[in-house]
Write an enzyme that holds these catalytic residues in place. Structure first.
Site, PDB file in Angstrom:
ATOM      1  N   SER A 108       0.801  -1.238   0.000  1.00  0.00           N
ATOM      2  CA  SER A 108       0.000   0.000   0.000  1.00  0.00           C
ATOM      3  C   SER A 108       0.827   1.279   0.000  1.00  0.00           C
ATOM      4  O   SER A 108       0.271   2.368  -0.199  1.00  0.00           O
ATOM      5  CB  SER A 108      -0.954   0.018   1.187  1.00  0.00           C
ATOM      6  N   LYS A 132       0.336   3.372  -2.945  1.00  0.00           N
ATOM      7  CA  LYS A 132      -0.917   4.100  -3.222  1.00  0.00           C
ATOM      8  C   LYS A 132      -0.718   5.617  -3.368  1.00  0.00           C
ATOM      9  O   LYS A 132      -1.238   6.207  -4.311  1.00  0.00           O
ATOM     10  CB  LYS A 132      -1.969   3.760  -2.157  1.00  0.00           C
ATOM     11  N   TYR A 139      -2.291  -2.813 -10.919  1.00  0.00           N
ATOM     12  CA  TYR A 139      -2.353  -2.638  -9.459  1.00  0.00           C
ATOM     13  C   TYR A 139      -1.506  -3.703  -8.744  1.00  0.00           C
ATOM     14  O   TYR A 139      -0.743  -3.390  -7.822  1.00  0.00           O
ATOM     15  CB  TYR A 139      -3.816  -2.692  -8.987  1.00  0.00           C
ATOM     16  N   TYR A 141      -4.547   3.401   7.475  1.00  0.00           N
ATOM     17  CA  TYR A 141      -5.835   2.688   7.472  1.00  0.00           C
ATOM     18  C   TYR A 141      -6.733   3.233   8.576  1.00  0.00           C
ATOM     19  O   TYR A 141      -6.741   4.434   8.837  1.00  0.00           O
ATOM     20  CB  TYR A 141      -5.641   1.168   7.653  1.00  0.00           C
ATOM     21  N   VAL A 152       1.090  -3.700   3.855  1.00  0.00           N
ATOM     22  CA  VAL A 152       1.006  -4.987   4.577  1.00  0.00           C
ATOM     23  C   VAL A 152       2.308  -5.783   4.565  1.00  0.00           C
ATOM     24  O   VAL A 152       2.420  -6.787   5.260  1.00  0.00           O
ATOM     25  CB  VAL A 152      -0.106  -5.925   4.061  1.00  0.00           C
TER      26      VAL A 152
HETATM   27  N1  GLN Z   1      -1.489  -5.728  -2.234  1.00  0.00           N
HETATM   28  C1  GLN Z   1      -2.258  -5.519  -1.050  1.00  0.00           C
HETATM   29  C2  GLN Z   1      -3.735  -5.690  -1.327  1.00  0.00           C
HETATM   30  O1  GLN Z   1      -4.213  -5.194  -2.308  1.00  0.00           O
HETATM   31  C3  GLN Z   1      -1.981  -4.152  -0.512  1.00  0.00           C
HETATM   32  C4  GLN Z   1      -2.747  -3.861   0.753  1.00  0.00           C
HETATM   33  C5  GLN Z   1      -1.982  -3.169   1.806  1.00  0.00           C
HETATM   34  O2  GLN Z   1      -0.760  -3.018   1.800  1.00  0.00           O
HETATM   35  N2  GLN Z   1      -2.699  -2.771   2.817  1.00  0.00           N
HETATM   36  O3  GLN Z   1      -4.439  -6.305  -0.585  1.00  0.00           O
END
Ligand code: GLN
Length: 304
Positions: free
Chosen positions: A61, A64, A189, A240, A258
């Protein structure tokens, strides 16, 4: 500075045992939970690193905010915010529920999965390769590291197990948020989540944002108005559904992933990269969060 970082690292190692490495993407489960690294780069470009700061991990993430930058550069704010909102959710990053309950239906912000898949669709390119090449170019320039690439094993592992992200994406095509070939957008993505970096790369990218989008020698990579939008999202939505708590305890714009990485931006002062893959129940690096809280307290980094 190095001594202080070493102290902070030593006093926060104890948190690791309370966390768990993510395993919903099988390749993520291979991470070594004991790893903990911190890298800081100041506004003069001087770096200090301690612990496992050379270990490579995937952005997940953390990609993002960078995809948002590229989407804003390519499609402009009017088009981007026609499709994605500006509000925090209070829900987990992969939650689906508000896509149906909110009217009109659009993902609440670009830092949750649904919003990020949408911003990726707003990066220019005829296919996923062209889109990811544009994003990689931005990431490499911001990091000052032309060797940054994609971890193929992680990319394939996510692609094979991404039913939830796929479900969101098809739902968003139904509601008109996502246009074009859904699988192709998802492919870009998954690749962006699998961009492989070290703490030092993350610190350099964060520094570029801390330096209002300029390189250390003054070249503009990201326009100042886009930096402002992205760092604001990092404050309100970057951690988050723990973003509020983190804003109070650390007060630094940050984005977690994550994989256990956290990118933190201290405007006008420094960029910070932290890595430790054991996560708390909301999906943030458990030791990483505590390291940043301590750093903020020691160096008085809160922007509030
Ligand atoms: N690749 C992970 C997903 O899409 C990224 C999510 C994250 O880092 N919170 O679930």
């Amino acid at each position: 500075m190095k001594e202080m970082l070493q102290k902070i690292l030593a006093q926060n190692r104890c948190w690791i045992k309370y966390g768990k490495v993510a395993n919903y993407i099988p390749a993520l489960a291979k991470a070594e939970p004991k790893h903990l690294g911190i890298s800081i780069m100041n506004i003069k470009g001087q770096a200090v690193t301690v612990g496992d700061c050379c270990v490579k991990f995937t952005m997940q993430s953390i990609s993002k905010p960078l995809a948002l930058i590229q989407a804003l550069l390519d499609s402009g704010p009017v088009e981007v915010f026609r499709k994605v909102g500006m509000e925090p959710t209070g829900d987990p990053f992969n939650s689906i529920v508000k896509l149906e309950t909110l009217k009109p239906s659009k993902p609440l912000n670009p830092m949750i999965n649904a919003g990020a898949i949408t911003t990726t669709s707003l990066i220019k390119g005829k296919d996923s390769i062209e889109r990811i090449e544009r994003l990689l170019k931005l990431v490499r320039t911001m990091a000052g590291n032309k060797n940054i690439g994609i971890n193929r094993e992680m990319y394939m592992s996510e692609k094979e197990t991404a039913d939830r992200n796929r479900a969101m994406a098809y739902f968003m095509r139904d509601t008109g948020v996502l246009e074009g070939d859904v699988e192709e957008v998802l492919d870009a993505y998954f690749m962006q989540c699998a961009i492989e970096v070290s703490c030092s790369d993350i610190a350099a990218i964060a520094l570029c944002l801390a330096n209002r989008g300029l390189t250390i020698d003054g070249r503009e990579i990201v326009p100042g108005d886009i930096v402002r939008v992205v760092t604001t999202f990092m404050v309100t939505c970057g951690m988050y559904n723990a973003s509020g708590e983190f804003a109070i305890k650390a007060g630094i714009p940050a984005k977690s992933g994550v994989s256990g990485g956290i990118m933190a931006v201290v405007p006008g002062k420094m960029g910070i990269g932290v890595y430790s893959p054991a996560l708390d129940e909301r999906g943030n690096s458990i030791a990483g969060v505590h390291v940043l809280e301590d750093l903020s307290a020691w160096l008085d980094l809160s922007i509030f």
